[in-house]
Design a protein around this motif. Structure first.
Motif, PDB file in Angstrom:
ATOM      1  N   LEU A  32     -18.949   6.811  18.837  1.00 17.10           N
ATOM      2  CA  LEU A  32     -20.111   6.048  19.288  1.00 17.10           C
ATOM      3  C   LEU A  32     -20.481   6.401  20.727  1.00 17.10           C
ATOM      4  N   ARG A  33     -19.497   6.665  21.550  1.00 13.58           N
ATOM      5  CA  ARG A  33     -19.780   7.011  22.944  1.00 13.58           C
ATOM      6  C   ARG A  33     -20.605   8.297  23.037  1.00 13.58           C
ATOM      7  N   ARG A  34     -20.344   9.250  22.154  1.00  9.22           N
ATOM      8  CA  ARG A  34     -21.100  10.505  22.170  1.00  9.22           C
ATOM      9  C   ARG A  34     -22.523  10.315  21.649  1.00  9.22           C
ATOM     10  N   VAL A  35     -22.696   9.413  20.711  1.00  7.43           N
ATOM     11  CA  VAL A  35     -24.052   9.101  20.266  1.00  7.43           C
ATOM     12  C   VAL A  35     -24.838   8.451  21.404  1.00  7.43           C
ATOM     13  N   ILE A  36     -24.208   7.530  22.116  1.00  6.21           N
ATOM     14  CA  ILE A  36     -24.880   6.865  23.236  1.00  6.21           C
ATOM     15  C   ILE A  36     -25.199   7.876  24.332  1.00  6.21           C
ATOM     16  N   TYR A  37     -24.296   8.822  24.564  1.00  7.19           N
ATOM     17  CA  TYR A  37     -24.538   9.838  25.592  1.00  7.19           C
ATOM     18  C   TYR A  37     -25.745  10.702  25.221  1.00  7.19           C
ATOM     19  N   ALA A  65     -20.136   5.174  11.995  1.00 10.13           N
ATOM     20  CA  ALA A  65     -19.660   4.218  12.993  1.00 10.13           C
ATOM     21  C   ALA A  65     -19.862   2.786  12.517  1.00 10.13           C
ATOM     22  N   ALA A  66     -21.016   2.493  11.924  1.00 11.87           N
ATOM     23  CA  ALA A  66     -21.291   1.133  11.458  1.00 11.87           C
ATOM     24  C   ALA A  66     -20.291   0.698  10.390  1.00 11.87           C
ATOM     25  N   ALA A  70     -17.362  -2.230  11.030  1.00 14.54           N
ATOM     26  CA  ALA A  70     -17.270  -3.394  10.147  1.00 14.54           C
ATOM     27  C   ALA A  70     -15.860  -3.543   9.586  1.00 14.54           C
ATOM     28  N   ALA A  71     -15.261  -2.417   9.195  1.00  9.21           N
ATOM     29  CA  ALA A  71     -13.899  -2.470   8.646  1.00  9.21           C
ATOM     30  C   ALA A  71     -12.886  -2.873   9.710  1.00  9.21           C
ATOM     31  N   LEU A  72     -13.024  -2.329  10.917  1.00  5.38           N
ATOM     32  CA  LEU A  72     -12.093  -2.647  11.998  1.00  5.38           C
ATOM     33  C   LEU A  72     -12.225  -4.097  12.438  1.00  5.38           C
ATOM     34  N   ASP A 100     -20.543  -4.847  19.898  1.00  2.00           N
ATOM     35  CA  ASP A 100     -21.647  -5.152  20.802  1.00  2.00           C
ATOM     36  C   ASP A 100     -22.415  -3.882  21.164  1.00  2.00           C
ATOM     37  N   ALA A 101     -21.693  -2.799  21.407  1.00  2.53           N
ATOM     38  CA  ALA A 101     -22.354  -1.533  21.728  1.00  2.53           C
ATOM     39  C   ALA A 101     -23.186  -1.035  20.551  1.00  2.53           C
ATOM     40  N   LEU A 102     -22.652  -1.158  19.355  1.00  2.17           N
ATOM     41  CA  LEU A 102     -23.384  -0.710  18.171  1.00  2.17           C
ATOM     42  C   LEU A 102     -24.653  -1.524  17.965  1.00  2.17           C
ATOM     43  N   ALA A 103     -24.603  -2.809  18.306  1.00  2.00           N
ATOM     44  CA  ALA A 103     -25.761  -3.680  18.124  1.00  2.00           C
ATOM     45  C   ALA A 103     -26.781  -3.542  19.251  1.00  2.00           C
TER      46      ALA A 103
END
Length: 230
Positions: free
Chosen positions: A57-62, A25-26, A30-32, A163-166
């Motif tokens: 990323l949403r599944r990791v947060i879940y 995801a990171a 960064a690429a996007l 922002d979510a990743l950070a």
């Protein structure tokens, strides 16, 4: 993406699997992000991968939220509004940055729009006492605000994703509070994810909700690394 050098962890190794998913995801975020603000063609190219990274990323947060014990927050008291006054230029704030969308829209709804009464012909039996229905006069609806352009929407979604990743812990707590509220209100929907568990996970998902999500995360990692799943 290139194949991961180490053996890809399966759902039976949740810690390693989440770590690999976050690493992917990171790199993709960064690429996007680099594509944003560089023209419509690059925004369109980035939008092809953006929903995938959001799902990942949403599944990791879940999974992080499932490990938190967050009570449902009490209803906030409505503060009294101060007397109206003309806001000065200094008091006006910039619009808030868009938050990463944690709750996926449910997929079992009929995507077709609702018809207006004028589009639904009906047969009415009239008699001597029948009166025609005259709808009340209503004020015309306000015209919708113009939708932001494609490049602007792409920029906002990449910013929200970054922002979510950070701030993973903050977003995980937000999701945990949402699930706690759903449970305390007796809501039917307890998962923020749209896809229902696979049939083989239907029963275990009732007591171990992480199991089907780990399986989904494993498949997403395989897709991101370009592995052959056949």
């Amino acid at each position: 993406m290139e194949t991961h050098p180490d053996p890809i962890p399966t759902a039976a190794e949740p810690d390693r699997l989440e770590a690999v998913a976050l690493e992917i995801a990171a790199k993709m975020v960064a690429a996007l992000t680099r594509l944003a603000g560089n023209g419509l063609a690059l925004a369109r190219r980035g939008m092809q991968d953006l929903p995938f990274v959001e799902d990942l990323l949403r599944r990791v947060i879940y999974l992080m939220a499932l490990r938190l014990d967050a009570p449902a927050p009490a209803p906030a008291a409505i503060p009294k509004r101060p007397a109206a006054s003309a806001p000065s230029a200094e008091m006006q704030r910039e619009p808030r940055a868009r938050r990463f969308r944690l709750i996926e829209p449910e997929q079992d709804r009929d995507p077709r729009r609702l018809l207006t009464p004028a589009e639904c012909p009906r047969v009415t039996l009239m008699d001597d006492t029948a009166q025609p229905f005259i709808p009340p006069i209503q004020a015309p609806p306000k015209p919708p605000r113009p939708r932001p352009g494609f490049e602007d929407r792409y920029l906002r979604r990449t910013q929200a994703l970054a922002d979510a990743l950070a701030n993973l812990d903050t977003y995980a707590m937000r999701m945990a509070h949402w699930m706690a509220r759903q449970a305390s209100n007796g809501a039917k929907r307890l998962s923020p994810l749209a896809a229902a568990p696979a049939p083989e996970h239907a029963e275990i998902a009732k007591t171990e909700p992480a199991v089907p999500v780990l399986s989904d995360l494993y498949l997403l990692v395989l897709m991101a690394l370009g592995s052959d799943t056949s």
